[in-house]
Design a protein around this motif. Structure first.
Motif, PDB file in Angstrom:
ATOM      1  N   ALA A 153       0.790  -1.324   0.004  1.00  0.00           N
ATOM      2  CA  ALA A 153       0.016  -0.176  -0.068  1.00  0.00           C
ATOM      3  C   ALA A 153       0.918   1.365   0.059  1.00  0.00           C
ATOM      4  O   ALA A 153       0.523   1.877  -0.835  1.00  0.00           O
ATOM      5  N   GLN A 154       1.735   1.291   0.980  1.00  0.00           N
ATOM      6  CA  GLN A 154       2.698   2.570   0.750  1.00  0.00           C
ATOM      7  C   GLN A 154       3.457   2.506  -0.503  1.00  0.00           C
ATOM      8  O   GLN A 154       3.614   3.646  -0.746  1.00  0.00           O
ATOM      9  N   GLU A 155       3.939   1.654  -0.888  1.00  0.00           N
ATOM     10  CA  GLU A 155       4.854   1.680  -2.434  1.00  0.00           C
ATOM     11  C   GLU A 155       3.655   2.145  -3.569  1.00  0.00           C
ATOM     12  O   GLU A 155       3.982   2.970  -4.410  1.00  0.00           O
ATOM     13  N   LEU A 156       2.518   1.516  -3.334  1.00  0.00           N
ATOM     14  CA  LEU A 156       1.497   1.997  -4.352  1.00  0.00           C
ATOM     15  C   LEU A 156       1.273   3.510  -4.130  1.00  0.00           C
ATOM     16  O   LEU A 156       0.877   4.276  -5.268  1.00  0.00           O
ATOM     17  N   GLN A 157       1.066   4.104  -2.708  1.00  0.00           N
ATOM     18  CA  GLN A 157       0.705   5.263  -2.563  1.00  0.00           C
ATOM     19  C   GLN A 157       1.766   6.313  -3.128  1.00  0.00           C
ATOM     20  O   GLN A 157       1.685   7.469  -3.749  1.00  0.00           O
ATOM     21  N   ASP A 158       3.008   5.823  -2.999  1.00  0.00           N
ATOM     22  CA  ASP A 158       4.234   6.546  -3.306  1.00  0.00           C
ATOM     23  C   ASP A 158       4.271   6.782  -5.048  1.00  0.00           C
ATOM     24  O   ASP A 158       4.496   7.744  -5.611  1.00  0.00           O
ATOM     25  N   ALA A 159       3.752   5.498  -5.467  1.00  0.00           N
ATOM     26  CA  ALA A 159       4.041   5.533  -7.255  1.00  0.00           C
ATOM     27  C   ALA A 159       2.653   6.578  -7.607  1.00  0.00           C
ATOM     28  O   ALA A 159       2.893   7.290  -8.481  1.00  0.00           O
ATOM     29  N   LEU A 160       1.647   6.191  -7.122  1.00  0.00           N
ATOM     30  CA  LEU A 160       0.432   7.054  -7.558  1.00  0.00           C
ATOM     31  C   LEU A 160       0.606   8.608  -7.442  1.00  0.00           C
ATOM     32  O   LEU A 160       0.413   9.383  -8.287  1.00  0.00           O
ATOM     33  N   ARG A 161       1.469   8.978  -6.253  1.00  0.00           N
ATOM     34  CA  ARG A 161       1.603  10.224  -5.806  1.00  0.00           C
ATOM     35  C   ARG A 161       2.443  10.877  -7.133  1.00  0.00           C
ATOM     36  O   ARG A 161       2.552  12.059  -7.433  1.00  0.00           O
ATOM     37  N   ALA A 162       3.599   9.986  -7.548  1.00  0.00           N
ATOM     38  CA  ALA A 162       4.703  10.555  -8.321  1.00  0.00           C
ATOM     39  C   ALA A 162       4.146  10.672  -9.890  1.00  0.00           C
ATOM     40  O   ALA A 162       4.504  11.309 -10.452  1.00  0.00           O
ATOM     41  N   PHE A 163       2.869  10.041 -10.210  1.00  0.00           N
ATOM     42  CA  PHE A 163       2.239  10.013 -11.216  1.00  0.00           C
ATOM     43  C   PHE A 163       1.391  11.183 -10.972  1.00  0.00           C
ATOM     44  O   PHE A 163       0.678  11.387 -12.199  1.00  0.00           O
ATOM     45  N   GLY A 164       1.354  11.842 -10.080  1.00  0.00           N
ATOM     46  CA  GLY A 164       0.155  13.179 -10.037  1.00  0.00           C
ATOM     47  C   GLY A 164      -1.310  12.840  -9.244  1.00  0.00           C
ATOM     48  O   GLY A 164      -1.854  13.773  -9.254  1.00  0.00           O
ATOM     49  N   THR A 222      -5.967   9.343  -1.158  1.00  0.00           N
ATOM     50  CA  THR A 222      -5.988   8.975   0.348  1.00  0.00           C
ATOM     51  C   THR A 222      -5.356   7.696   0.650  1.00  0.00           C
ATOM     52  O   THR A 222      -5.679   6.841  -0.140  1.00  0.00           O
ATOM     53  N   PRO A 223      -4.704   7.426   1.869  1.00  0.00           N
ATOM     54  CA  PRO A 223      -4.309   6.040   2.288  1.00  0.00           C
ATOM     55  C   PRO A 223      -5.606   5.008   2.290  1.00  0.00           C
ATOM     56  O   PRO A 223      -5.457   3.932   1.761  1.00  0.00           O
ATOM     57  N   GLN A 224      -6.829   5.642   2.573  1.00  0.00           N
ATOM     58  CA  GLN A 224      -7.800   4.737   2.672  1.00  0.00           C
ATOM     59  C   GLN A 224      -8.299   4.242   1.191  1.00  0.00           C
ATOM     60  O   GLN A 224      -8.816   3.034   1.021  1.00  0.00           O
ATOM     61  N   PHE A 225      -8.299   4.940   0.327  1.00  0.00           N
ATOM     62  CA  PHE A 225      -8.497   4.807  -1.347  1.00  0.00           C
ATOM     63  C   PHE A 225      -7.617   3.909  -1.490  1.00  0.00           C
ATOM     64  O   PHE A 225      -7.690   2.848  -2.213  1.00  0.00           O
ATOM     65  N   VAL A 226      -6.030   3.995  -1.367  1.00  0.00           N
ATOM     66  CA  VAL A 226      -4.901   3.063  -1.804  1.00  0.00           C
ATOM     67  C   VAL A 226      -5.403   1.875  -1.198  1.00  0.00           C
ATOM     68  O   VAL A 226      -5.075   0.778  -1.917  1.00  0.00           O
ATOM     69  N   ARG A 227      -5.710   1.727   0.005  1.00  0.00           N
ATOM     70  CA  ARG A 227      -6.006   0.347   0.540  1.00  0.00           C
ATOM     71  C   ARG A 227      -7.056  -0.307  -0.145  1.00  0.00           C
ATOM     72  O   ARG A 227      -7.257  -1.449  -0.267  1.00  0.00           O
ATOM     73  N   LEU A 228      -8.305   0.577  -0.420  1.00  0.00           N
ATOM     74  CA  LEU A 228      -9.296   0.086  -1.302  1.00  0.00           C
ATOM     75  C   LEU A 228      -8.751  -0.820  -2.566  1.00  0.00           C
ATOM     76  O   LEU A 228      -9.079  -1.810  -3.007  1.00  0.00           O
ATOM     77  N   LEU A 229      -7.787   0.094  -3.241  1.00  0.00           N
ATOM     78  CA  LEU A 229      -7.212  -0.371  -4.372  1.00  0.00           C
ATOM     79  C   LEU A 229      -6.431  -1.815  -4.190  1.00  0.00           C
ATOM     80  O   LEU A 229      -6.746  -2.667  -4.906  1.00  0.00           O
TER      81      LEU A 229
END
Length: 173
Positions: free
Chosen positions: A94-105, A109-116
């Motif tokens: 989840a943290q790595e995905l959040q970092d990746a999505l943030r890098a893509f702009g 939220t962490p809650q939405f990333v956990r849902l993904l």
């Protein structure tokens, strides 16, 4: 390595994937050829998504020229995946995905990333494989582009009716 050698290697690989020698690769043929690096095949939804992205003549298959574009796309995603897989587990948490999505702009939220993660975690271990990472990123990009068509004033809010909502979702299939 020189470019002509790479081209010959890619053509040889295309021909080995094209099991029926039709000159076109189907989603089923491509799925057999792609691996997550853990000897698990790509999920069929990701394979179909990629075929649709590169199938310029809309015949449901990809020819060699389309395949060459798809291969470069996969190589780029693999570099990206490896760059965000900080613990080198072969999976994105989840943290790595959040970092990746943030890098893509995408500041989600962490809650939405956990849902993904919950939706795309095929192993039930709180992380996603390479193919699911591609599917998440392409889906988020595609949905964002659809949203922006309705967000004419770019304020992050839209007002749409039910049929427009269905159109937005279905146009991303």
């Amino acid at each position: 390595m020189n470019s002509s050698h790479d081209d010959r290697r890619l053509l040889a690989w295309f021909q080995s994937v094209d099991r029926d020698n039709s000159g076109d690769i189907t989603a089923q043929e491509l799925q057999v050829a792609l691996s997550n690096g853990s000897w698990t095949p790509f999920n069929m939804e990701t394979v179909r998504l990629m075929i649709n992205m590169f199938d310029r003549d809309h015949n449901g298959t990809i020819n060699y020229q389309e395949f060459a574009g798809l291969w470069r796309y996969i190589e780029d995603w693999q570099k990206c995946f490896l760059g965000f897989d900080k613990d080198h587990s072969g999976y994105i948490d989840a943290q790595e995905l959040q970092d990746a999505l943030r890098a893509f702009g995408y500041n989600l939220t962490p809650q939405f990333v956990r849902l993904l993660i919950l939706k795309y975690d095929s192993r039930g271990k709180g992380d996603v494989s390479f193919d699911n990472f591609i599917q998440i990123c392409v889906t988020i990009r595609s949905l964002t582009e659809s949203f922006r068509r309705f967000d004419t004033d770019s304020d992050g809010w839209i007002l749409i009716n039910y049929e427009q909502f269905l159109e937005l979702v279905l146009s991303n299939r």
